[in-house]
Design a protein around this motif. Sequence first.
Motif, PDB file in Angstrom:
ATOM      1  N   PHE A 181     -31.198 -55.972-148.088  1.00 40.82           N
ATOM      2  CA  PHE A 181     -31.353 -56.931-147.216  1.00 40.82           C
ATOM      3  C   PHE A 181     -30.475 -58.176-146.306  1.00 40.82           C
ATOM      4  N   ALA A 182     -30.478 -57.848-144.883  1.00 41.22           N
ATOM      5  CA  ALA A 182     -28.960 -58.569-143.683  1.00 41.22           C
ATOM      6  C   ALA A 182     -30.201 -60.075-143.972  1.00 41.22           C
ATOM      7  N   ALA A 183     -29.155 -60.942-145.282  1.00 46.41           N
ATOM      8  CA  ALA A 183     -29.322 -62.449-145.033  1.00 46.41           C
ATOM      9  C   ALA A 183     -28.958 -62.822-144.345  1.00 46.41           C
ATOM     10  N   GLU A 184     -27.851 -62.615-143.268  1.00 45.42           N
ATOM     11  CA  GLU A 184     -27.759 -63.321-142.204  1.00 45.42           C
ATOM     12  C   GLU A 184     -26.545 -62.376-140.892  1.00 45.42           C
ATOM     13  N   ILE A 185     -27.257 -62.368-140.063  1.00 40.79           N
ATOM     14  CA  ILE A 185     -26.456 -61.792-138.351  1.00 40.79           C
ATOM     15  C   ILE A 185     -26.247 -63.101-138.033  1.00 40.79           C
ATOM     16  N   ILE A 186     -24.557 -62.811-137.627  1.00 40.89           N
ATOM     17  CA  ILE A 186     -23.912 -63.787-136.394  1.00 40.89           C
ATOM     18  C   ILE A 186     -23.644 -63.280-135.184  1.00 40.89           C
ATOM     19  N   PRO A 187     -24.288 -63.359-133.912  1.00 36.90           N
ATOM     20  CA  PRO A 187     -23.972 -62.313-132.918  1.00 36.90           C
ATOM     21  C   PRO A 187     -22.007 -62.047-132.801  1.00 36.90           C
ATOM     22  N   ALA A 188     -21.702 -61.388-131.350  1.00 32.88           N
ATOM     23  CA  ALA A 188     -20.655 -60.732-131.723  1.00 32.88           C
ATOM     24  C   ALA A 188     -20.625 -61.958-130.074  1.00 32.88           C
ATOM     25  N   VAL A 189     -19.972 -62.692-129.813  1.00 36.25           N
ATOM     26  CA  VAL A 189     -18.939 -62.859-127.882  1.00 36.25           C
ATOM     27  C   VAL A 189     -18.073 -61.661-127.643  1.00 36.25           C
ATOM     28  N   ILE A 190     -19.723 -60.918-126.377  1.00 36.52           N
ATOM     29  CA  ILE A 190     -18.834 -59.780-125.715  1.00 36.52           C
ATOM     30  C   ILE A 190     -17.608 -60.431-125.281  1.00 36.52           C
ATOM     31  N   GLY A 191     -17.120 -58.805-125.501  1.00 38.60           N
ATOM     32  CA  GLY A 191     -15.662 -58.818-125.414  1.00 38.60           C
ATOM     33  C   GLY A 191     -14.655 -59.648-126.242  1.00 38.60           C
ATOM     34  N   GLU A 192     -15.517 -59.603-127.741  1.00 42.31           N
ATOM     35  CA  GLU A 192     -14.757 -60.577-128.921  1.00 42.31           C
ATOM     36  C   GLU A 192     -15.325 -59.383-130.327  1.00 42.31           C
ATOM     37  N   SER A 193     -14.607 -59.769-131.096  1.00 41.33           N
ATOM     38  CA  SER A 193     -14.824 -58.969-132.779  1.00 41.33           C
ATOM     39  C   SER A 193     -15.020 -59.821-133.419  1.00 41.33           C
ATOM     40  N   ASN A 194     -16.404 -61.556-133.212  1.00 45.22           N
ATOM     41  CA  ASN A 194     -15.784 -62.061-134.080  1.00 45.22           C
ATOM     42  C   ASN A 194     -18.068 -61.841-134.596  1.00 45.22           C
ATOM     43  N   GLY A 195     -18.359 -60.872-134.560  1.00 42.45           N
ATOM     44  CA  GLY A 195     -19.996 -61.236-135.557  1.00 42.45           C
ATOM     45  C   GLY A 195     -19.669 -60.515-136.657  1.00 42.45           C
ATOM     46  N   SER A 196     -20.722 -60.953-137.451  1.00 44.71           N
ATOM     47  CA  SER A 196     -20.678 -60.699-138.626  1.00 44.71           C
ATOM     48  C   SER A 196     -21.741 -60.586-139.775  1.00 44.71           C
ATOM     49  N   ILE A 197     -22.103 -59.652-140.509  1.00 48.51           N
ATOM     50  CA  ILE A 197     -23.220 -59.009-141.086  1.00 48.51           C
ATOM     51  C   ILE A 197     -23.501 -59.586-143.448  1.00 48.51           C
ATOM     52  N   ASP A 198     -23.924 -60.731-143.114  1.00 44.62           N
ATOM     53  CA  ASP A 198     -23.912 -60.555-144.707  1.00 44.62           C
ATOM     54  C   ASP A 198     -25.346 -59.843-145.238  1.00 44.62           C
ATOM     55  N   ILE A 199     -24.767 -59.452-146.283  1.00 48.28           N
ATOM     56  CA  ILE A 199     -25.395 -58.245-146.492  1.00 48.28           C
ATOM     57  C   ILE A 199     -26.332 -58.803-148.743  1.00 48.28           C
ATOM     58  N   THR A 200     -27.635 -58.962-148.772  1.00 48.93           N
ATOM     59  CA  THR A 200     -27.455 -59.145-150.391  1.00 48.93           C
ATOM     60  C   THR A 200     -28.409 -57.349-150.581  1.00 48.93           C
ATOM     61  N   VAL A 201     -28.288 -56.933-151.943  1.00 50.71           N
ATOM     62  CA  VAL A 201     -28.442 -56.460-152.485  1.00 50.71           C
ATOM     63  C   VAL A 201     -29.844 -56.886-154.060  1.00 50.71           C
ATOM     64  N   GLU A 202     -30.528 -55.947-154.215  1.00 52.03           N
ATOM     65  CA  GLU A 202     -31.250 -55.897-154.812  1.00 52.03           C
ATOM     66  C   GLU A 202     -31.572 -55.200-155.619  1.00 52.03           C
ATOM     67  N   GLY A 203     -31.624 -54.882-157.471  1.00 52.44           N
ATOM     68  CA  GLY A 203     -32.478 -53.386-157.700  1.00 52.44           C
ATOM     69  C   GLY A 203     -31.242 -53.189-158.205  1.00 52.44           C
ATOM     70  N   GLY A 204     -31.436 -51.712-158.495  1.00 48.77           N
ATOM     71  CA  GLY A 204     -30.353 -50.695-159.127  1.00 48.77           C
ATOM     72  C   GLY A 204     -29.220 -51.309-160.250  1.00 48.77           C
TER      73      GLY A 204
END
Length: 341
Positions: free
Chosen positions: A187-210
């Motif tokens: 699951f993508a628990a949280e997605i923060i957008p990136a400002v155009i022209g900058e590298s400040n976006g992020s993806i917080d992943i949650t893993v279940e099972g396995g």
Amino acid sequence: MDINPGTDGSDADDFVVYDEVLYFTAYEPEDGLQIRSYDASTGETAVYTEGISGSNQAGFLTVYNGMIYFESNQSGQGRELRRLNPATGVIDLVEEIYEGSTGSSPRYLTVFNGKLYFGAEGEVFGRELYEYNDTTGVTQVYADIWGGPFSSDPEYLTNFNDKLYFAANNGEKGIEIWSLAACLNIFAAEIIPAVIGESNGSIDITVEGGTPPYTYAWNNGATTEDLTEVEGGLYQLTITDALGCISSIEVEVSSIVLGTSEVESTHSWSVYPNPTEGVLQVKNEGPQALGQQAELYNMQGQGVLSQLVPGTVNLSSLPPGLYTLMLDGETGKEYHRVVLY
């Protein structure tokens, strides 16, 4: 069926059905508490004592791969995982999890994802979640939820929506609800957008099972669970667990404009009044006029509102400030600066 004639009763319990025969536990003075069966087509009843000595005291009967699995007592071994072969009527020991007379007392036996799960007591891990795989014949601790010798005491195992749910205590939150996925759920628990022209976006992943540990492979070369300091775009993550189970997910990091002026482009959407005291009207006379998703972001790039437009967008629950409204325009994404006061 009056198994134990008189007023005492047989305390019949743990009913399961296999091959159109009813299996259950019941007591009567001659054989004690044993597994019994009733075949309605023939009217025949049976009691199963071959392979054991004394009162079996079975419980938590569960059908798994053509056998009846259960916990039961045996002198010198205590309560352990055993099974009844309906074809032969023989009972045998599956695994002595807690060696000696103490017994592991496997309870809440439940079949999930082709394996048998239950709570059981062990010398090293305390009472934790166990797994038995009939294909490999291996019985093992699946998860040490409360680490070390402490017991999480998993109970009430239940299948629901392709997951195994149960109650357990990890020593920090008390008894709460836990779940086990069939393989890997991402699951993508949280997605923060990136400002155009900058590298400040992020993806917080949650893993279940396995089965941990996991390995992570992003399409941009990253090998971490979460993704940080990235530009807007589409990212794909593939996760492999310790047993080779593989699962993937695609996540889009939106690109947004944050600033004090409008984006210099031709807008197909009308957004007014702007500045606003809390209510916006979002309209479009073009082909995007029906069923578009509007996304509102604050100055930190965090999504604070998502709503279908055209229509009225209520911002009264948000604090005053500068926001960016992202919409699907005729030539792609378009961004509107919104001032809320």
